[in-house]
Design a protein around this motif. Structure first.
Motif, short mmCIF file in Angstrom:
data_model
loop_
_atom_site.label_atom_id
_atom_site.label_comp_id
_atom_site.label_asym_id
_atom_site.label_seq_id
_atom_site.Cartn_x
_atom_site.Cartn_y
_atom_site.Cartn_z
N MET A 186 0.84 -1.20 0.00
CA MET A 186 0.00 0.00 0.00
C MET A 186 0.88 1.25 0.00
N LYS A 187 0.61 2.18 -0.90
CA LYS A 187 1.37 3.42 -0.97
C LYS A 187 0.62 4.52 -0.20
N VAL A 188 1.33 5.13 0.74
CA VAL A 188 0.71 6.15 1.60
C VAL A 188 1.54 7.42 1.59
N LEU A 189 0.87 8.53 1.38
CA LEU A 189 1.48 9.85 1.52
C LEU A 189 0.98 10.46 2.82
N GLN A 190 1.92 10.78 3.71
CA GLN A 190 1.58 11.36 5.00
C GLN A 190 1.93 12.86 4.98
N LEU A 191 0.90 13.69 5.04
CA LEU A 191 1.09 15.15 5.03
C LEU A 191 1.07 15.65 6.48
N CYS A 192 2.15 16.28 6.90
CA CYS A 192 2.30 16.65 8.31
C CYS A 192 2.47 18.16 8.47
N ASN A 193 1.74 18.74 9.41
CA ASN A 193 1.88 20.17 9.67
C ASN A 193 3.11 20.49 10.52
N LYS A 194 3.76 19.44 11.03
CA LYS A 194 5.05 19.55 11.71
C LYS A 194 5.84 18.29 11.36
N SER A 195 7.13 18.35 11.53
CA SER A 195 7.92 17.15 11.29
C SER A 195 7.62 16.09 12.36
N PRO A 196 7.30 14.87 11.94
CA PRO A 196 7.07 13.82 12.94
C PRO A 196 8.36 13.34 13.61
N TYR A 197 9.50 13.75 13.04
CA TYR A 197 10.79 13.37 13.63
C TYR A 197 11.63 14.63 13.84
N PRO A 198 12.27 14.75 15.02
CA PRO A 198 12.18 13.86 16.18
C PRO A 198 10.88 14.06 16.94
N PRO A 199 10.35 12.99 17.54
CA PRO A 199 9.07 13.09 18.26
C PRO A 199 9.25 13.72 19.64
N MET A 200 9.28 15.05 19.68
CA MET A 200 9.63 15.75 20.92
C MET A 200 8.42 16.27 21.69
N GLU A 201 7.25 16.35 21.04
CA GLU A 201 6.06 16.83 21.73
C GLU A 201 4.84 16.11 21.17
#
Length: 400
Positions: A1-16
């Motif tokens: 399965m091909k998934v595009l994840q659009l994030c309003n912040k970087s998921p890495y590093p997971p700091m908050e």
């Protein structure tokens, strides 16, 4: 399965909280052997240097960043006010992001485009234009509910009046745009029930925050006297608002009764002028190198939220470690835990003192709370269980 994840912040590093929730989804998708691409927003408020991302993470996620200037501007706010548009949302509309998104969609045929948070939903029409992928909105919370609560706690005046308008605009936008996606992955059952009550008719599934059950370990408090601590990202208004309320309304009641008790406040982006005045035995330690170790080393966690929505991931983390927690009804929202079984709930200054008495006068009760919290997390926030639920949800949507 091909998934595009659009994030309003970087998921890495997971700091908050937000990045941690997004990172958990990223890990699920990778572990389920999905072909994953991440397109993330960088802002001045939350900026991650792309060069600081580990090479193996870049290789697995093909992560790319687009900078968007989301700083508050009087002209932008006035324009949205006159045009009756949500300024919360308009700040995330960017030509650069549009171009990068078009380029990304043209390069691959995605099965799922997962939009992390409401703030990237202005790009739904663009996704529809350039892709046949199903669109899933990852609702980290009910955004307008947060602002409704913030508005309620704001003193009467021009700011309160303006916040009422912003909240109304945001609510209208949020509920309307939810009808345009193919599915909603809510982070809590409370949010799912609310969305359904508002007439949302697209498929909704609760995909909460998960952890590896093996990481859930009870760390019994061994050092006495037991002290209090808080750890939170302080660039999120509800965290700052709640802690200031706790210091102003609760702390001196606690100090009068327990004058040897200390309160440690940790977190990212603590404003230079916080707290507003000096309080005895309160220590602001700022950002800590290891949040998990900080929680293990300290005693009772305080989460005095007055506004907010979704789920408090720091509470999940603390419960995973067996920490006794005192929070408000708002802080506990989205976590199906029980007062005096898995954690303690206090909504007034006197209730906070009473909960502290419950822990300090009979330490075994405090230890039982922590042990029960660990078992709760193992049962309800098991990552493998949540991963299977998400993949089943994707399959249902793809069959529509």
């Amino acid at each position: 399965m091909k998934v595009l994840q659009l994030c309003n912040k970087s998921p890495y590093p997971p700091m908050e909280g937000g990045p941690m929730a997004m990172h958990a989804i990223t890990e699920i998708l990778l572990n389920k052997n999905c072909s994953l691409k991440i397109l993330a927003v960088n802002t001045d408020k939350y900026f991650i240097n792309p060069d600081a991302i580990p090479d193996d993470y870049k290789q697995k996620t093909a992560i790319e960043f687009v900078y968007i200037d989301t700083k508050l501007k009087k002209t932008g706010a006035l324009f949205c006010l006159l045009k009756n548009k949500s300024y919360h949302i308009e700040r995330f509309i960017s030509n650069d992001f549009k171009q990068k998104l078009i380029e990304t969609l043209q390069q691959n045929n995605y099965d799922i485009v997962q939009i992390e948070s409401l703030y990237l939903t202005p790009y739904i029409s663009l996704i529809r234009q350039y892709s046949k992928a199903k669109i899933v909105l990852r609702a980290h919370n009910v955004e307008h509910k947060i602002w409704k609560r913030i508005t309620k706690n704001t003193p009467v005046g021009l700011k309160k009046y303006y916040l009422k308008i912003l909240t109304k605009q945001l609510k209208t936008y949020e509920l309307n745009v939810m009808q345009t996606v193919d599915g909603i992955a809510g982070i809590s059952e409370v949010d799912k029930v609310y969305f359904l009550s508002q007439g949302i008719q697209v498929p909704i599934e609760t995909i909460t925050f998960g952890i590896d059950p093996q990481e859930a370990q009870f760390h019994k408090i061994k050092h006495f006297p037991v002290h209090l601590f808080s750890i939170a990202s302080m660039n999120w208004i509800p965290n700052l608002e709640g802690l200031q309320w706790f210091l102003d309304k609760v702390w001196m009641k606690i100090y009068d009764k327990y004058p040897d008790l200390l309160f440690y406040i940790a977190g990212r982006n603590i404003p230079y002028d916080f707290p507003k005045k000096r309080y005895p035995n309160v220590h602001v330690v700022g950002e800590v190198p290891d949040a998990k170790q900080f929680m293990i080393d300290n005693g009772i966690m305080i989460v005095p939220l007055l506004s907010g929505s979704g789920i408090r991931i720091k509470i999940i983390e603390a419960m995973m470690l067996g920490k006794p927690i005192i929070t408000t009804s708002v802080g506990k929202e989205g976590i199906d835990a029980i007062h005096k079984e898995n954690l303690l709930i206090a909504d007034t200054p006197d209730a906070f003192v009473s909960c502290l008495d419950y822990c300090l006068k009979q330490p075994e009760q405090m230890h039982t709370l922590g042990a029960n919290a660990v078992e709760y997390i193992r049962r309800h926030h098991n990552n493998e269980m949540i991963a299977n639920k998400l993949m089943d949800f994707y399959q249902r949507i793809l069959k529509q």
